[in-house]
Design a protein around this motif. Structure first.
Motif, PDB file in Angstrom:
ATOM      1  N   SER A 176       0.840  -1.192   0.000  1.00  0.00           N
ATOM      2  CA  SER A 176       0.000   0.000   0.000  1.00  0.00           C
ATOM      3  C   SER A 176       0.876   1.244   0.000  1.00  0.00           C
ATOM      4  O   SER A 176       1.973   1.260   0.563  1.00  0.00           O
ATOM      5  CB  SER A 176      -0.918   0.018   1.225  1.00  0.00           C
ATOM      6  OG  SER A 176      -0.160   0.024   2.418  1.00  0.00           O
ATOM      7  N   ARG A 177       0.362   2.301  -0.655  1.00  0.00           N
ATOM      8  CA  ARG A 177       1.118   3.555  -0.686  1.00  0.00           C
ATOM      9  C   ARG A 177       0.181   4.725  -0.947  1.00  0.00           C
ATOM     10  O   ARG A 177      -0.937   4.547  -1.447  1.00  0.00           O
ATOM     11  CB  ARG A 177       2.221   3.479  -1.734  1.00  0.00           C
ATOM     12  CG  ARG A 177       1.981   4.188  -3.029  1.00  0.00           C
ATOM     13  CD  ARG A 177       3.086   3.930  -4.033  1.00  0.00           C
ATOM     14  NE  ARG A 177       3.177   4.981  -5.029  1.00  0.00           N
ATOM     15  CZ  ARG A 177       3.571   4.783  -6.279  1.00  0.00           C
ATOM     16  NH1 ARG A 177       3.910   3.563  -6.686  1.00  0.00           N
ATOM     17  NH2 ARG A 177       3.654   5.778  -7.126  1.00  0.00           N
ATOM     18  N   TYR A 178       0.672   5.910  -0.611  1.00  0.00           N
ATOM     19  CA  TYR A 178      -0.019   7.161  -0.875  1.00  0.00           C
ATOM     20  C   TYR A 178       0.747   7.901  -1.967  1.00  0.00           C
ATOM     21  O   TYR A 178       1.788   8.498  -1.691  1.00  0.00           O
ATOM     22  CB  TYR A 178      -0.081   8.024   0.394  1.00  0.00           C
ATOM     23  CG  TYR A 178      -0.898   7.412   1.502  1.00  0.00           C
ATOM     24  CD1 TYR A 178      -2.248   7.707   1.645  1.00  0.00           C
ATOM     25  CD2 TYR A 178      -0.312   6.529   2.409  1.00  0.00           C
ATOM     26  CE1 TYR A 178      -3.001   7.145   2.655  1.00  0.00           C
ATOM     27  CE2 TYR A 178      -1.052   5.961   3.417  1.00  0.00           C
ATOM     28  CZ  TYR A 178      -2.388   6.264   3.543  1.00  0.00           C
ATOM     29  OH  TYR A 178      -3.131   5.704   4.546  1.00  0.00           O
ATOM     30  N   GLY A 180       2.445  10.456  -4.305  1.00  0.00           N
ATOM     31  CA  GLY A 180       2.761  11.862  -4.115  1.00  0.00           C
ATOM     32  C   GLY A 180       2.846  12.287  -2.668  1.00  0.00           C
ATOM     33  O   GLY A 180       2.885  13.480  -2.368  1.00  0.00           O
ATOM     34  N   GLY A 181       2.882  11.328  -1.744  1.00  0.00           N
ATOM     35  CA  GLY A 181       2.964  11.664  -0.331  1.00  0.00           C
ATOM     36  C   GLY A 181       1.694  12.248   0.245  1.00  0.00           C
ATOM     37  O   GLY A 181       1.713  12.844   1.329  1.00  0.00           O
ATOM     38  N   ARG A 182       0.558  12.081  -0.450  1.00  0.00           N
ATOM     39  CA  ARG A 182      -0.691  12.653   0.044  1.00  0.00           C
ATOM     40  C   ARG A 182      -1.130  11.941   1.335  1.00  0.00           C
ATOM     41  O   ARG A 182      -0.681  10.840   1.654  1.00  0.00           O
ATOM     42  CB  ARG A 182      -1.774  12.545  -1.028  1.00  0.00           C
ATOM     43  CG  ARG A 182      -2.162  11.118  -1.396  1.00  0.00           C
ATOM     44  CD  ARG A 182      -2.882  11.073  -2.732  1.00  0.00           C
ATOM     45  NE  ARG A 182      -3.484   9.769  -3.002  1.00  0.00           N
ATOM     46  CZ  ARG A 182      -3.841   9.359  -4.216  1.00  0.00           C
ATOM     47  NH1 ARG A 182      -3.649  10.147  -5.270  1.00  0.00           N
ATOM     48  NH2 ARG A 182      -4.394   8.177  -4.383  1.00  0.00           N
ATOM     49  N   ASP A 183      -2.044  12.567   2.060  1.00  0.00           N
ATOM     50  CA  ASP A 183      -2.497  12.028   3.342  1.00  0.00           C
ATOM     51  C   ASP A 183      -3.644  11.036   3.203  1.00  0.00           C
ATOM     52  O   ASP A 183      -3.905  10.261   4.127  1.00  0.00           O
ATOM     53  CB  ASP A 183      -2.942  13.174   4.263  1.00  0.00           C
ATOM     54  CG  ASP A 183      -1.770  13.973   4.788  1.00  0.00           C
ATOM     55  OD1 ASP A 183      -0.686  13.397   4.941  1.00  0.00           O
ATOM     56  OD2 ASP A 183      -1.943  15.182   5.028  1.00  0.00           O
ATOM     57  N   TYR A 184      -4.347  11.085   2.077  1.00  0.00           N
ATOM     58  CA  TYR A 184      -5.512  10.213   1.877  1.00  0.00           C
ATOM     59  C   TYR A 184      -5.395   9.526   0.520  1.00  0.00           C
ATOM     60  O   TYR A 184      -4.455   9.742  -0.231  1.00  0.00           O
ATOM     61  CB  TYR A 184      -6.808  11.031   1.966  1.00  0.00           C
ATOM     62  CG  TYR A 184      -6.972  11.740   3.289  1.00  0.00           C
ATOM     63  CD1 TYR A 184      -7.421  11.064   4.416  1.00  0.00           C
ATOM     64  CD2 TYR A 184      -6.663  13.092   3.423  1.00  0.00           C
ATOM     65  CE1 TYR A 184      -7.561  11.702   5.639  1.00  0.00           C
ATOM     66  CE2 TYR A 184      -6.795  13.745   4.639  1.00  0.00           C
ATOM     67  CZ  TYR A 184      -7.246  13.036   5.742  1.00  0.00           C
ATOM     68  OH  TYR A 184      -7.375  13.671   6.956  1.00  0.00           O
ATOM     69  N   GLY A 185      -6.375   8.692   0.202  1.00  0.00           N
ATOM     70  CA  GLY A 185      -6.362   8.014  -1.082  1.00  0.00           C
ATOM     71  C   GLY A 185      -5.333   6.903  -1.159  1.00  0.00           C
ATOM     72  O   GLY A 185      -4.606   6.776  -2.157  1.00  0.00           O
ATOM     73  N   ARG A 186      -5.270   6.064  -0.140  1.00  0.00           N
ATOM     74  CA  ARG A 186      -4.326   4.945  -0.109  1.00  0.00           C
ATOM     75  C   ARG A 186      -4.631   3.970  -1.243  1.00  0.00           C
ATOM     76  O   ARG A 186      -5.787   3.598  -1.464  1.00  0.00           O
ATOM     77  CB  ARG A 186      -4.422   4.263   1.256  1.00  0.00           C
ATOM     78  CG  ARG A 186      -3.691   2.955   1.406  1.00  0.00           C
ATOM     79  CD  ARG A 186      -3.601   2.620   2.877  1.00  0.00           C
ATOM     80  NE  ARG A 186      -3.578   1.194   3.139  1.00  0.00           N
ATOM     81  CZ  ARG A 186      -2.862   0.646   4.121  1.00  0.00           C
ATOM     82  NH1 ARG A 186      -2.130   1.406   4.904  1.00  0.00           N
ATOM     83  NH2 ARG A 186      -2.912  -0.650   4.338  1.00  0.00           N
TER      84      ARG A 186
END
Length: 697
Positions: A176-178, A180-186
């Motif tokens: 699992s990853r986010y 662009g380093g975003r906080d949501y939308g895994r």
């Protein structure tokens, strides 16, 4: 009006006067304010009456943390691997326990960069792992070659709280990853060793602002994957994905229940579900018609709250809890005639009051809980087990025999005892609690009460450095099983969720009042504490019942419940706290918010310490800053009660906090409790000997 940083809209949360506390921590005026709070903490430590209390508290805490603990076990290539804090070590270390080896073998320690998570490949040749700096949990992923001890060149970003499942060839894994380093939308991706992250293949897409929480389990033959998607804290959708063509089939969709399914070695699917069973039941998925209506029930709902399992075709190990104590059981299955089994067929391990060791809580999960049991052989399992005073040890169990530790640990301390307690709440429900105390203790003792009450996370008898140190000093430690947790299944969680959250606060106060009325403690020698959601509980208790106790510790608390969703990754909590952008929910969210229920005028407060980490990516430090400042404006100066902020510039939410830093922080907490007790009883003098005597509680 406060600018909603994440939504781009303005939200009136009535806290605009504290907006300056959302600014740069190293620039005026916040830097000066933090320096003042640090100076207050330093002065408290140097107080002649406090210093000996703190020294003895620090010694008790250091003794408790020096025991070390063993983490959730993984099996790979016949070896058991876990993330342990070795005895006497400050940081956690990945450890391998191989058959026939004379001692556990450390593979990688967390000095310099804390280890947040790891997942071994099937043979244990490789470990995918995530590390972060200063407690931030903003992991950078890499791969360790356990044969050479070297880290591969692979670097993975956006892997906060990552789930990993290896393909059988050990040349790739799903994770699992986010983006662009975003906080949501895994999202879920597949990474091949030796390739850049930019070459990874998308397995499960997600919208950038989604709070859905997918994780993945690859089948033993590498052709399929189970994708569990947590939606809030009460629902799991489950899909079967074909890794060859990307097609997917829904196994569970739109059902308000938690489910965790697993592949068996032959490729069958079975697991634990809360569908039509608030306490959980064991089911097998029918390959021809995989919907829940056609699942085969292998074990019906019973007294134990089932949480997860380790699945083979010929038997299942179950893990769960019953009345705040963990349970592990084995259910044999017949491959030839897979008929449903009766509850009487389950053999439960002989385990006293205690708790299966669990992984550190994460901001969302697909599993019903994070307790783990794993097959080591057909009828042999390993799991981590602890009690309130015995640190987690990896146990091996074969039905028909007693569980035994894989390697020697500290002997059981016979000077402590744990017992159960039941408290009638104001609405007539009975709230369970566990009491840890010195053997033979009958009279009132200085008591420390802990609570959590949220997200379906149970408060149990698992090991606590705080509990052991407190009782070693002669006190009594109580853990309350409040509604909002999962001590009695999904219904117990539901009873303290959303608009029913006030029930959690009431349960906690009812337990505290019962401890006094039953003579277990006096009001003058009662302290309370909780962390994260439990920190919210303590903050809410302080503003509603400042007379409840003598002292309070709110650790990494949430206090602004109308604006929490705009900070860090906090929209993940909306399923339990409610959505402040919903006009219909705002009145009852406001009612649960400490910052919106502050007392009017000057008030006599308990002695209070609020702890936070500057790098906390779960609960923003603003919650702690604003709460402390609001209380400073309202406390009755004549009461002489202490009010401290303890901020750790090198810590986050507390995951993986080095043992020495933990001892340093909690020594302040204990010293505040003890000095509060002594002052309220008029026992503390200026002489060091008198102060030292009072620390023996």
């Amino acid at each position: 009006m406060v600018l909603a940083r994440m939504t781009g809209t303005e939200v009136d949360d009535d806290l605009s006067r504290w907006d300056w506390m959302r600014g740069d921590l190293e620039q005026p005026p916040l830097d000066a304010w933090l320096a003042e709070r640090a100076a207050e903490r330093a002065a408290f430590r140097q107080d002649p009456g406090v210093r000996p209390l703190r020294e003895r508290a620090a010694a008790a805490l250091a003794s408790a943390t020096a025991l070390g603990h063993q983490g959730t076990p993984f099996l790979a290539g016949g070896a058991v691997l876990s993330l342990d804090r070795l005895p006497g070590h400050a940081h956690r270390t990945i450890v391998r326990r191989a058959p026939g080896a004379p001692a556990p073998h450390p593979l990688l320690d967390g000095a310099g960069a804390g280890i947040d998570w790891f997942h071994p490949s099937p043979t244990g040749r490789f470990l995918a792992l995530g590390r972060s700096q200063r407690g931030s949990e903003q992991s950078v992923g890499t791969v360790l070659d356990t044969g050479t001890g070297r880290l591969l060149a692979d670097r993975l970003f956006g892997v906060r709280h990552a789930c990993v499942s290896w393909l059988p060839a050990e040349d790739a894994f799903a994770y699992s990853r986010y983006p662009g380093g975003r906080d949501y939308g895994r999202e879920l991706w597949i990474h091949r060793l030796g390739e850049s992250q930019g070459a990874d293949v998308l397995l499960w897409p997600n919208t950038p602002d989604s709070t859905d929480w997918p994780d993945v389990e690859v089948s033993p033959d590498g052709t399929r994957a189970l994708v569990h998607v947590s939606i809030g804290w009460t629902r799991t959708d489950v899909y079967l994905v074909d890794l060859r063509d990307g097609s997917r089939a829904a196994l569970v969709e739109g059902r308000e229940a938690m489910t965790r399914l697993h592949f068996t070695p032959s490729g069958g699917i079975l697991g634990v579900t809360g569908i039509d069973a608030p306490r959980g039941r064991l089911v097998r998925v029918e390959p021809g018609d995989p919907g829940p209506a056609h699942w085969q029930e292998l074990l019906p709902e019973g007294e134990a709250v089932l949480e997860d399992c380790s699945a083979r075709d010929d038997g299942v190990f179950l893990v769960g809890e019953r009345e705040m104590s963990g349970v592990v059981g084995f259910l044999p299955l017949s491959v030839e005639a897979p008929a449903p089994s009766a509850a009487d067929d389950v053999e439960w391990a002989r385990l006293g009051i205690g708790d299966v060791g669990i992984a550190w809580p994460t901001p969302g999960r697909s599993t019903m809980r994070d307790r783990v049991v794993r097959h080591r052989a057909h009828r042999t399992a390993v799991f981590a087990w602890s009690s309130l005073t015995a640190p987690a040890r990896i146990m091996e169990w074969t039905p028909g025999s007693a569980p035994r530790p894989l390697d020697p640990g500290e002997p059981v301390d016979e000077s402590f005892r744990t017992r159960s307690l039941s408290v009638e709440a104001g609405d007539g429900e009975h709230v369970p609690a566990l009491v840890l105390e010195p053997v033979g203790a009958d009279a009132p003792l200085p008591t420390l009460l802990h609570g959590y009450g949220g997200f379906g996370l149970s408060s149990t008898g698992g090991y606590s450095d705080v509990a052991r140190a407190w009782v070693a000093l002669g006190g009594r430690y109580v853990v309350a099983g409040l509604r909002g947790g999962r001590e009695r299944g999904a219904a117990w969680h539901e009873a303290g969720r959303l608009q029913r959250r006030q029930r959690v606060f009431d349960d906690f106060a009812d337990v505290a009042d019962a401890l006094v009325s039953r003579g277990l403690c006096t009001r003058e020698r009662l302290a309370i504490w909780g962390s994260s959601n439990g920190g919210l509980l303590i903050a809410a208790t302080i503003v509603r019942r400042p007379d409840l106790c003598a002292a309070a510790h709110a650790a990494v608390p949430m206090t602004d419940m109308l604006g929490y969703h705009r900070l860090s990754i906090a929209r993940l909590w909306a399923g339990d706290f409610g959505d402040p952008t919903d006009p219909g929910a705002r009145p009852w969210i406001r009612a649960s918010s400490p910052m919106h229920n502050l007392p009017d005028g000057s008030v006599a407060l308990p002695d209070i310490i609020v702890t936070t980490g500057r790098n906390d990516t779960r609960v923003a430090p603003f919650h702690s800053y604003a709460f402390v400042e609001a209380l400073r404006e309202r406390r009755d100066q004549a009461a002489r009660s202490a009010l401290l902020l303890a901020e750790d510039p090198d810590a986050g939410h507390g995951v993986g906090k080095p043992a020495d830093a933990f001892v340093d922080e909690r020594a302040d907490v204990f010293a505040l409790f003890l000095s509060a007790f002594a002052r309220r009883l008029g026992e503390r003098g200026d002489a060091e000997d008198d102060a030292a005597d009072s620390v023996s509680l």
